[in-house]
Design an enzyme around this catalytic site. Structure first.
Site, PDB file in Angstrom:
ATOM      1  CD  GLU A  22      50.830  22.623  30.529  1.00  0.00           C
ATOM      2  OE1 GLU A  22      50.425  23.768  30.811  1.00  0.00           O
ATOM      3  OE2 GLU A  22      50.638  21.633  31.242  1.00  0.00           O
ATOM      4  CD  GLU A  69      51.789  24.424  35.132  1.00  0.00           C
ATOM      5  OE1 GLU A  69      50.906  24.939  35.832  1.00  0.00           O
ATOM      6  OE2 GLU A  69      52.007  24.777  33.962  1.00  0.00           O
TER       7      GLU A  69
HETATM    8  C1  GCO Z   1      49.041  23.972  33.675  1.00  0.00           C
HETATM    9  C2  GCO Z   1      48.096  23.629  33.325  1.00  0.00           C
HETATM   10  C3  GCO Z   1      47.190  23.600  32.217  1.00  0.00           C
HETATM   11  C4  GCO Z   1      46.475  24.879  31.996  1.00  0.00           C
HETATM   12  C5  GCO Z   1      47.305  25.791  31.153  1.00  0.00           C
HETATM   13  C6  GCO Z   1      46.648  27.100  30.882  1.00  0.00           C
HETATM   14  O1  GCO Z   1      49.779  22.946  33.648  1.00  0.00           O
HETATM   15  O2  GCO Z   1      49.014  25.121  34.126  1.00  0.00           O
HETATM   16  O3  GCO Z   1      48.677  22.379  33.178  1.00  0.00           O
HETATM   17  O4  GCO Z   1      46.408  22.598  32.730  1.00  0.00           O
HETATM   18  O5  GCO Z   1      45.286  24.632  31.380  1.00  0.00           O
HETATM   19  O6  GCO Z   1      48.498  26.055  31.808  1.00  0.00           O
HETATM   20  O7  GCO Z   1      46.450  27.789  32.065  1.00  0.00           O
END
Ligand code: GCO
Length: 448
Positions: A352, A166
Site C-alpha cells: 500500500e 497492518e
Molecule cells: C490500511 C488500510 C487501508 C487504508 C489506507 C489509508 O491498511 O491502513 O489498509 O485500509 O484505507 O491505509 O488509510
C-alpha cells in the site's frame, strides 16, 4: 526530464480491502463483523457512515476488473471477508460466500491479473470478538481453520498470500488508542491482541507448509518512520520506540523468535506484559517468504512524557500534507527499506502507498495533480531502493478506487478512480491515466 526504468518483471498493482469496497453486508450469508458493529456505534465513524453499500463491489466486481484491465495492472491485492466464509467465526462454512471469491479470482485470472490475497484486513466475526477476540486462543484456532479453508480452495490459483494487514492497527490503533474497531483503550488488551495475531499468523504459515499450498506467504506491517527533532538521546529513543512498535514488535518475533527487549521493558514499566505460552515463539518464527510493506508518511518526533504510552510526540513541521493531514514525505520509505535490511534482504512488495486527495468532479474530470505528484515522489524512491540492490519486487497503489476510509467514513478519498456514493458511478481520475502510462512504459518520467 528524467526517466527511471523499472525491472522487467516488476509487479504493478493496486490494493483494496473487503469491508472498504464490497458492501452487500447482509447478502450471501455474510455474518456480522466488528466493523459492522463499530460503524453502528454512535460517534465512532465520521458522519455515521458504514460499509453496508460501500462501492458495491460485491455486485460490480466485473466492472471493477474492467477498470483494472484499462489501467493495465498485472497484480491486484484484495482481502477476503472472514464473515462471508464462516459467518459466526468458527462454525459452518458458507459455500455461497466462498463461491463469490471463486468467481472473483477466476475473473481476475481470466483478465491476466495476478491475485494477491490478504486473509485478514480487519473484519473479524463479531461472535469471536464477543468471546474475547484476538486475546482468546479460540480466535487464534478459528483463524487457522478459516485460513485452511481459503488455502485449500485457492491453492493452484493464488501465488501471493498475506496473513495480516497492518498488525499495529489491529492491536494498538484498535485496542489501545480506540480509534478502530473494536475500540478498546487498554495497553494490556492491545499487547494480548498483538500476541494472539502473531500466534495465529505462525500457525497459519505452518498449515500452509503442511498442506503444500502453492505460492509464497507473508505479512504486511505498516511503517511509521520517525526522525528525531533534536540530537538528544531522548528524542532518538522516542523515535526508536515509535518505529519499533509498528514493525519490530511484529517482525522480531517472526524473524528472530523474540520481542524487542527495550519495548518489553518499556511496557513492563507501564504494567503490561506479553502473555507468551510454551512453544509460542517457535510457532511465530516459522519462516515466511515475503513481506508486504504499507507506507504513507513519516514523522519528526520528540520525547514528551505526556505523549501517550510511548512518550513520543509527532511534531507539525509545516510540511505539505495530504487532505487527511499526513505529511508528504517519501524519504521515510527509502530510510525504512534500508532499516529493514537488518532482517536480511527479504523479498518485499509495497502492498500500500497512496494519498488522500479529496478533489471532486469538475466538468466530468478529476484533476488530482497532487496525487500524481505524491506517486511520482514515492516511485522515484522505489527506483532508488531497487538500484541499491534491495529485493523490492512490486508496488500496489492504495487504492484502485475511493472507498470506506474506516473511522473517517467516505469523506477521505484515496482512489485512482472516483466513486460517486449515490449513483456508484466510477470515474477514472487524472492519476489513473498517469499510472496507466507508467505501467505501460515500465518507466517513470519525472517532470522537471
Ligand atoms: C490500511 C488500510 C487501508 C487504508 C489506507 C489509508 O491498511 O491502513 O489498509 O485500509 O484505507 O491505509 O488509510
Amino acid at each position: 526530464m528524467t526517466i527511471f526504468q523499472f525491472p522487467k518483471d516488476f509487479r504493478w498493482g493496486t490494493a483494496t480491502a473487503s469491508y472498504q469496497i464490497e458492501g452487500a453486508a447482509q447478502e450471501g450469508g455474510r455474518g456480522v463483523s466488528i466493523w459492522d458493529t463499530f460503524a453502528r456505534t454512535p460517534g465512532k465513524v465520521f458522519n455515521g457512515d458504514n460499509g453496508d453499500v460501500a462501492c458495491d463491489s460485491y455486485h460490480r466486481y466485473e466492472e471493477d476488473i474492467e477498470l483494472m484491465k484499462k489501467l493495465g495492472i498485472n497484480t491486484y491485492r484484495f482481502s477476503i471477508a472472514w464473515p462471508r466464509i464462516i459467518p459466526d467465526g468458527d462454525g459452518e462454512i458458507n459455500r455461497e460466500g466462498l463461491d463469490f471469491y471463486v468467481r472473483f479470482v477466476d475473473a481476475l485470472l481470466e483478465a491476466g491479473i495476478e491475485p494477491f490475497l490478504t486473509l485478514y484486513h480487519w473484519d473479524l466475526p463479531q461472535t469471536l470478538e464477543d468471546d474475547g477476540g484476538w486475546g482468546n486462543r479460540r480466535t487464534v484456532d478459528a483463524f487457522v481453520k478459516y485460513a485452511e479453508v481459503i488455502f485449500k480452495e485457492f491453492s493452484g490459483k493464488i501465488n501471493f498470500w498475506l496473513t495480516f494487514n497492518e498488525p499495529w492497527c489491529i492491536a494498538f490503533l484498535s485496542n489501545m488508542l480506540g480509534i478502530h474497531a473494536p475500540g478498546n483503550k487498554d495497553l494490556q488488551t492491545a499487547i494480548n491482541v498483538a500476541h494472539g495475531l502473531l500466534v495465529a499468523h505462525g500457525k497459519a504459515v505452518q498449515s500452509f507448509r503442511r498442506l503444500g499450498i502453492t505460492g509464497q506467504i507473508g505479512i504486511a506491517p505498516n511503517v511509521c518512520w520517525a526522525e528525531p527533532y533534536s540530537k538528544s538521546p531522548e528524542d532518538q529513543a522516542a523515535c526508536d520506540r515509535s518505529i519499533a512498535l509498528n514493525t519490530d514488535w511484529f517482525l522480531d518475533p517472526i524473524y528472530k523468535g523474540s520481542y524487542p527487549q527495550f519495548l518489553v521493558d518499556w511496557f513492563a514499566e507501564a504494567g503490561a506484559t506479553v502473555p507468551i505460552q510454551d512453544g509460542d515463539m517457535e510457532i511465530i518464527s516459522e519462516p515466511i517468504d515475503l513481506l508486504g510493506i504499507n507506507y504513507y508518511t513519516m514523522g519528526i518526533n520528540r520525547f514528551n512524557p505526556e505523549a501517550g504510552v510511548l512518550q513520543s510526540e509527532e511534531l507539525n513541521m509545516g510540511l505539505i500534507k495530504t487532505d487527511i493531514g499526513w505529511p508528504v514525505e517519501s524519504r521515510g520509505l527509502y530510510e525504512f527499506m534500508h532499516y529493514l535490511q537488518k532482517y536480511g534482504n527479504v523479498d518485499v512488495y509495497i502492498t500500500e502507498n497512496g494519498a488522500c486527495i479529496n478533489d471532486d468532479l469538475e466538468n466530468g474530470k478529476i484533476n488530482d495533480d497532487r496525487r500524481i505528484s505524491y506517486y511520482e515522489q514515492h516511485l522515484a524512491q522505489i527506483h532508488r531502493i531497487i538500484n541499491d540492490g534491495i529485493n523490492l519486487k512490486g508496488y500496489m497503489a492504495w487504492s484502485l478506487m475511493d472507498n470506506f476510509e474506516w473511522a473517517e467514513g467516505y469523506r477521505m478519498r484515496f482512489g485512482l478512480v472516483h466513486v460517486d456514493y449515490r449513483s456508484l458511478v466510477r470515474t477514472p481520475k487524472e492519476s489513473f491515466y498517469w499510472y496507466q502510462n507508467v505501467i505501460k512504459n515500465n518507466w517513470l518520467e519525472i517532470r522537471n
